[in-house]
Design a protein around this motif. Structure first.
Motif, short mmCIF file in Angstrom:
data_model
loop_
_atom_site.label_atom_id
_atom_site.label_comp_id
_atom_site.label_asym_id
_atom_site.label_seq_id
_atom_site.Cartn_x
_atom_site.Cartn_y
_atom_site.Cartn_z
N ASP A 19 -0.52 -18.94 -0.17
CA ASP A 19 0.74 -18.22 -0.15
C ASP A 19 0.44 -16.74 -0.04
OD1 ASP A 19 2.43 -20.36 -0.31
OD2 ASP A 19 2.72 -20.25 -2.46
N VAL A 20 1.29 -16.04 0.69
CA VAL A 20 1.11 -14.60 0.87
C VAL A 20 2.14 -13.89 0.01
CG1 VAL A 20 1.18 -12.71 2.52
CG2 VAL A 20 0.28 -14.93 3.20
N ARG A 21 1.68 -12.91 -0.75
CA ARG A 21 2.58 -12.10 -1.56
C ARG A 21 2.60 -10.71 -0.99
NH1 ARG A 21 0.55 -14.12 -7.50
NH2 ARG A 21 1.11 -16.29 -7.18
N MET A 22 3.65 -9.98 -1.30
CA MET A 22 3.78 -8.64 -0.77
C MET A 22 4.40 -7.74 -1.83
SD MET A 22 5.71 -7.42 2.73
CE MET A 22 6.83 -8.76 2.58
N CYS A 23 3.82 -6.57 -2.03
CA CYS A 23 4.37 -5.59 -2.95
C CYS A 23 5.48 -4.82 -2.23
CB CYS A 23 3.29 -4.61 -3.41
SG CYS A 23 1.95 -5.40 -4.28
N LEU A 24 6.61 -4.69 -2.88
CA LEU A 24 7.73 -3.95 -2.29
C LEU A 24 7.89 -2.64 -3.04
CD1 LEU A 24 10.24 -6.90 -1.86
CD2 LEU A 24 8.78 -5.87 -0.13
N ASP A 25 7.14 -1.64 -2.62
CA ASP A 25 7.21 -0.32 -3.26
C ASP A 25 8.07 0.60 -2.44
OD1 ASP A 25 5.38 -1.56 -4.81
OD2 ASP A 25 3.82 -0.07 -4.55
#
Length: 114
Positions: free
Chosen positions: A108-114
């Motif tokens: 699974d790919v996660r992504m930081c939403l900054d």
């Protein structure tokens, strides 16, 4: 006429440079924010997932090798190593160890939403 153009260009460049110099001076006097960690939890890859309903667990990393088990969607498993598009895994539900094709198993790919 040329002198007027040159003078106007010089004025335009000077006015553009003043805000840049002022912002550089302001940036030098303000304190830098605290350093963010290089690796954040949201940057790390997620758990391994099955992309189809079931995948055969094989004795060796080839499609012609003997199937030793089946990894169903929803089973938890650990990937120990990877080689040539195949992953050596342990099915945590049944305890079976073997090779599965990387075509059907992915992270699974996660992504930081900054």
């Amino acid at each position: 006429m040329r002198f007027t153009r040159a003078a106007l260009c010089a004025v335009a460049i000077a006015t553009a440079a003043v805000p840049a110099a002022a912002s550089a001076a302001t940036a030098a006097t303000t304190t830098a924010p605290a350093a963010t960690p290089l690796v954040r939890a949201c940057d790390l890859p997620g758990p391994w997932t099955i992309g189809t309903s079931a995948v055969k667990i094989r004795k060796s990393p080839t499609t012609s090798s003997t199937a030793v088990g089946v990894l169903y969607k929803g089973h938890r498993f650990t990937v120990h190593s990877s080689r040539s598009g195949w992953h050596y895994i342990t099915d945590l539900t049944t305890g079976v160890k073997g090779w599965v094709s990387g075509t059907y198993v992915y992270r699974d790919v996660r992504m930081c939403l900054d």
